[in-house]
Design a protein around this motif. Sequence first.
Motif, PDB file in Angstrom:
ATOM      1  N   UNK A 160       0.827  -1.204   0.000  1.00 17.10           N
ATOM      2  CA  UNK A 160       0.000   0.000   0.000  1.00 17.10           C
ATOM      3  C   UNK A 160       0.861   1.254   0.000  1.00 17.10           C
ATOM      4  N   UNK A 161       1.928   1.250   0.810  1.00 10.74           N
ATOM      5  CA  UNK A 161       2.831   2.409   0.865  1.00 10.74           C
ATOM      6  C   UNK A 161       3.524   2.622  -0.478  1.00 10.74           C
ATOM      7  N   UNK A 162       4.018   1.520  -1.081  1.00 12.61           N
ATOM      8  CA  UNK A 162       4.719   1.633  -2.371  1.00 12.61           C
ATOM      9  C   UNK A 162       3.789   2.155  -3.449  1.00 12.61           C
ATOM     10  N   UNK A 163       2.549   1.571  -3.476  1.00 15.43           N
ATOM     11  CA  UNK A 163       1.591   2.021  -4.488  1.00 15.43           C
ATOM     12  C   UNK A 163       1.226   3.484  -4.248  1.00 15.43           C
ATOM     13  N   UNK A 164       1.023   3.865  -2.973  1.00 20.02           N
ATOM     14  CA  UNK A 164       0.703   5.258  -2.661  1.00 20.02           C
ATOM     15  C   UNK A 164       1.798   6.206  -3.111  1.00 20.02           C
ATOM     16  N   UNK A 165       3.079   5.802  -2.869  1.00 19.34           N
ATOM     17  CA  UNK A 165       4.194   6.651  -3.296  1.00 19.34           C
ATOM     18  C   UNK A 165       4.244   6.746  -4.817  1.00 19.34           C
TER      19      UNK A 165
ATOM     20  N   UNK B 238      -6.433  -6.247  -7.324  1.00 15.94           N
ATOM     21  CA  UNK B 238      -7.018  -6.562  -6.014  1.00 15.94           C
ATOM     22  C   UNK B 238      -6.981  -5.379  -5.051  1.00 15.94           C
ATOM     23  N   UNK B 239      -6.408  -4.251  -5.516  1.00 17.09           N
ATOM     24  CA  UNK B 239      -6.322  -3.067  -4.663  1.00 17.09           C
ATOM     25  C   UNK B 239      -7.300  -2.011  -5.168  1.00 17.09           C
ATOM     26  N   UNK B 240      -7.774  -1.181  -4.249  1.00 17.46           N
ATOM     27  CA  UNK B 240      -8.730  -0.142  -4.601  1.00 17.46           C
ATOM     28  C   UNK B 240      -8.217   1.205  -4.092  1.00 17.46           C
TER      29      UNK B 240
ATOM     30  N   UNK C 253     -11.069  -3.010   3.035  1.00 17.53           N
ATOM     31  CA  UNK C 253     -10.405  -3.996   3.881  1.00 17.53           C
ATOM     32  C   UNK C 253     -10.129  -3.425   5.257  1.00 17.53           C
ATOM     33  N   UNK C 254      -9.479  -4.232   6.075  1.00 16.54           N
ATOM     34  CA  UNK C 254      -9.156  -3.765   7.418  1.00 16.54           C
ATOM     35  C   UNK C 254      -8.088  -2.688   7.398  1.00 16.54           C
ATOM     36  N   UNK C 255      -7.176  -2.825   6.439  1.00 14.39           N
ATOM     37  CA  UNK C 255      -6.048  -1.885   6.367  1.00 14.39           C
ATOM     38  C   UNK C 255      -6.325  -0.844   5.279  1.00 14.39           C
ATOM     39  N   UNK C 256      -6.416   0.412   5.660  1.00 11.46           N
ATOM     40  CA  UNK C 256      -6.591   1.519   4.728  1.00 11.46           C
ATOM     41  C   UNK C 256      -5.403   2.459   4.899  1.00 11.46           C
ATOM     42  N   UNK C 257      -4.679   2.669   3.804  1.00 11.65           N
ATOM     43  CA  UNK C 257      -3.482   3.521   3.837  1.00 11.65           C
ATOM     44  C   UNK C 257      -3.836   4.858   3.174  1.00 11.65           C
TER      45      UNK C 257
ATOM     46  N   UNK D 122      -5.911   3.977   0.035  1.00 11.58           N
ATOM     47  CA  UNK D 122      -5.697   2.709  -0.663  1.00 11.58           C
ATOM     48  C   UNK D 122      -6.060   1.568   0.279  1.00 11.58           C
ATOM     49  N   UNK D 123      -6.687   0.540  -0.266  1.00 13.15           N
ATOM     50  CA  UNK D 123      -6.955  -0.656   0.522  1.00 13.15           C
ATOM     51  C   UNK D 123      -7.032  -1.875  -0.376  1.00 13.15           C
ATOM     52  N   UNK D 124      -6.833  -3.028   0.234  1.00 13.89           N
ATOM     53  CA  UNK D 124      -6.920  -4.289  -0.497  1.00 13.89           C
ATOM     54  C   UNK D 124      -8.243  -4.952  -0.157  1.00 13.89           C
ATOM     55  N   UNK D 125      -8.755  -5.710  -1.155  1.00  7.91           N
ATOM     56  CA  UNK D 125     -10.023  -6.408  -0.913  1.00  7.91           C
ATOM     57  C   UNK D 125      -9.889  -7.325   0.298  1.00  7.91           C
ATOM     58  N   UNK D 126     -10.942  -7.389   1.112  1.00  9.88           N
ATOM     59  CA  UNK D 126     -10.884  -8.279   2.292  1.00  9.88           C
ATOM     60  C   UNK D 126     -10.652  -9.726   1.869  1.00  9.88           C
ATOM     61  N   UNK D 127      -9.968 -10.442   2.743  1.00 11.54           N
ATOM     62  CA  UNK D 127      -9.751 -11.865   2.471  1.00 11.54           C
ATOM     63  C   UNK D 127     -11.117 -12.557   2.408  1.00 11.54           C
ATOM     64  N   UNK D 128     -11.350 -13.395   1.359  1.00 13.51           N
ATOM     65  CA  UNK D 128     -12.658 -14.050   1.208  1.00 13.51           C
ATOM     66  C   UNK D 128     -13.009 -14.861   2.441  1.00 13.51           C
ATOM     67  N   UNK D 129     -14.334 -15.097   2.565  1.00 15.76           N
ATOM     68  CA  UNK D 129     -14.822 -15.890   3.694  1.00 15.76           C
ATOM     69  C   UNK D 129     -14.148 -17.242   3.697  1.00 15.76           C
TER      70      UNK D 129
END
Length: 848
Positions: A40-45, A195-197, A216-220, A235-242
């Motif tokens: 997330x940090x790399x993509x954000x940068x 897989x990232x939004x 997802x749980x982690x939002x950067x 930026x966040x990644x899709x939550x891990x599937x059920x």
Amino acid sequence: MMKSKYFRYIALQAVTMSVIFVTIVFLLLRYQQTKNNYLLSSIGQSVSYSVQQHVSITEGILASLSYNYEIDHNIDKQKFNLLAAQYIKENPDILYIQHKDKNTITDMVFPDVYAYTLGASLKGRPEVEEAIDKAIKQRITTVNDPFILQGTEDILGLVIRYPLYKEEQFDGFFVVVFDLKSYINTMIDGVIPSSYHIRIYDKKGGVIREDSGAKGRQVHTIRVPVMDNYWLVSLWKEPIPEGGEAVIWFVPLVVLLLVGTLIFLQADLFKKDEDIQHLASLHKELERLKESYTLALASANDALWEWNLFTNEVITSDKWLDITGNERKGQGFGAIVQEENIHSEDYQELMETFEMCLKGQVREFRKEYRIKNKDGSYTWVLNRGKVYFDESDVPNKIAGAVSNIEERKQRESKIEYMAFYDILTGLPNKVRFMSILENTLQTMEAEPGRYSILMIDLDNFKNHNDLLGLEVCDQILNLAAGRLTQTAGPENLVARFGGDEFLILIRNYNDLKEVEALCQSILRIFNSPFSLMKKSVYLSVSIGVVYCFESGQTASDVLRNADTALNKAKESGKNQYCIYDTQMHDDIIRKSSVEECIREALDRDSLIIYYQLQQDLRQNQIRGVEALARLHSEELGMISPLEFIAVAEYTGLIIPLGNWILKNACIQGKSWIDKGYPFGKMSVNISAYQLHNESFYDFVKDVLNETGFPVDRLELEITESVLLEFSKDNIETLKKFRALGISIALDDFGTGYSSLNYLTALPIDVLKIDKSFLGKAMEREIENQVIRSITELAHGLNLKVVSEGVETAEQKQLLEEMGCDYIQGYYFARPNDADKVEEWFTTEKLKR
């Protein structure tokens, strides 16, 4: 005892495996979190860098437009469209480029599809008032929050404004509007995995771009500076599937049960191998973490590197070879910076940067330099990074990224070229030349040398422009630049000053003869025609020379003096060179003072008219009066008519000056008629410029109607120069005056270039013989015969003859014998003001 020991051992192993189980789960979860955070940090940068780079390119475009604006404040639509089209071609995200005047009204836009924005003003728009005020007061480039463009449904535009100044006063904006939605979509497709939004919104919370999908749980979230504004990017990644998290727990649990079973069944064997198994498990985990870390590095767009200052180990991503073009060799500093592959001009500065990092003087660095490719060429790269310190503030690691910036450098180089070089000829432009000249003047004392300047102007080039067109004349300018460059030689600097003017800086010559020899060579090379479109175009040049710079001069001083010398060369007939001297500067100051006197006299209605009477030799009575302009200045005193008339013609003041004299002479003449004074004709001198003016004929008619002066009492005097300038049009105008009833006199006959053919074609009534002939007629027979011949010729053409400059009775008698009709001169009457002439009317008798 053994069993108890065995069970204790099993229990100990069970506890150990439980700890291992928890540790593995923790490591898996922590690794997953670390990986997501890093990505997330790399993509954000990457997103931040891409946005700022795009904005910097747009700001570079505005800076280039500003360079052109500084060169030419009156930039026209054609040049604006040419520059804008080039920038839009190179940057397809740009929708359109505008120019706004100092009232913030759009007066130019490209392309024309956005012409509906013309006339639009920024004033009275609260949403941009703050940004406009900041741009003008702080002289900075500003950017608006994105908005949907007028006339579109979904085009999200970003507006960047660059303020312009003329003589330290705000003079408008250059504005670039680009398709933000298209750019962001392209950027996101390039740098963000599927897989990232991402969600982008401005500082007021307005959404610029938002992906669908649960968070997802982690939002950067990062803050991206955009000139004087900023955006927020989440930026966040899709939550891990059920069931995904259950897998993380299920796999270690199965492993734990299997290992526990094996321990229970093969305790002795496990006891023997437990150390080996434990080490193998840790090694496997480390390898897996290393592979994951390497994968993260490979996903970045730049070549990432890390240097451990304790172990001297260097880690790089696989893109190192793609970006640098060279494989990494060795460890430590030499692996990151390979001296043999760094350009020699850049290596020392790069070394100094890293030394400052190692000494702890800086914590972040950013350095651009060139690296050698396998084919021997060089590529520009940007190496940026950060120094990490331990608890004792000792640097322990340096990490960074290397980016390929070759395309950006090429764009910057192109922009710089457009700012400092003439696009048509490839020569340095005025800005570049002035910079070099200023530097030369500043270093003259430290580096003694002899320098001169040539300012070259193509004579009558505007006529060729009108006749051949701009495209052909551009080719001529290009060819002329080539001739000048070849003649000047590589040791001298040739530049295009603008239009049809060129400059040459002559370096290290021996004496004035060398400078004059170069001037003569330049004049000679233009003797040969330019062959274009199966036509031969002949040109000549005029050259102004400043020989040997003086201490303390500025570049503007030198060019002003060169321009003065050039004007002198053109006034002297063109196709020649003229060397500047201080007298020329004094002459300019004198002309400027005389011009100011003329303007003040016209504004204050304070010009003076003297009148000189003419005598009819046959009737022995007044034939008429000639109106003569006089100019007096409190500062300069009485100024000679020859001087101020010449200045008036040069500055264009001759038309209002001549019209003033004509009108006031008619007013005075009408006053004398009303008083019953028999003065005959009122003669007024007119210039070729007045005669060629389309409104002059109507002006004369209006003056006669306004003043009530009789048409048949007005006589207009012209000189032979009228025959040489605009002759066809002038003759037609003279015919119209004559048809109106105004008589025409040809003044100073015999001193110019008159052809006898003109005497038969010109609609004139009177021929005035210049006084220079009469002055010598009493002593030399040849002048005597000239006057006699002119008189006989004029009478043969049914013209009357006036002889000027009659000062003695003998001259009057000679003219009577020759059959001259009228005389004018000091013998009969001196020029005087209207009051003195009226006294003469009442008291003087005609001299016999």
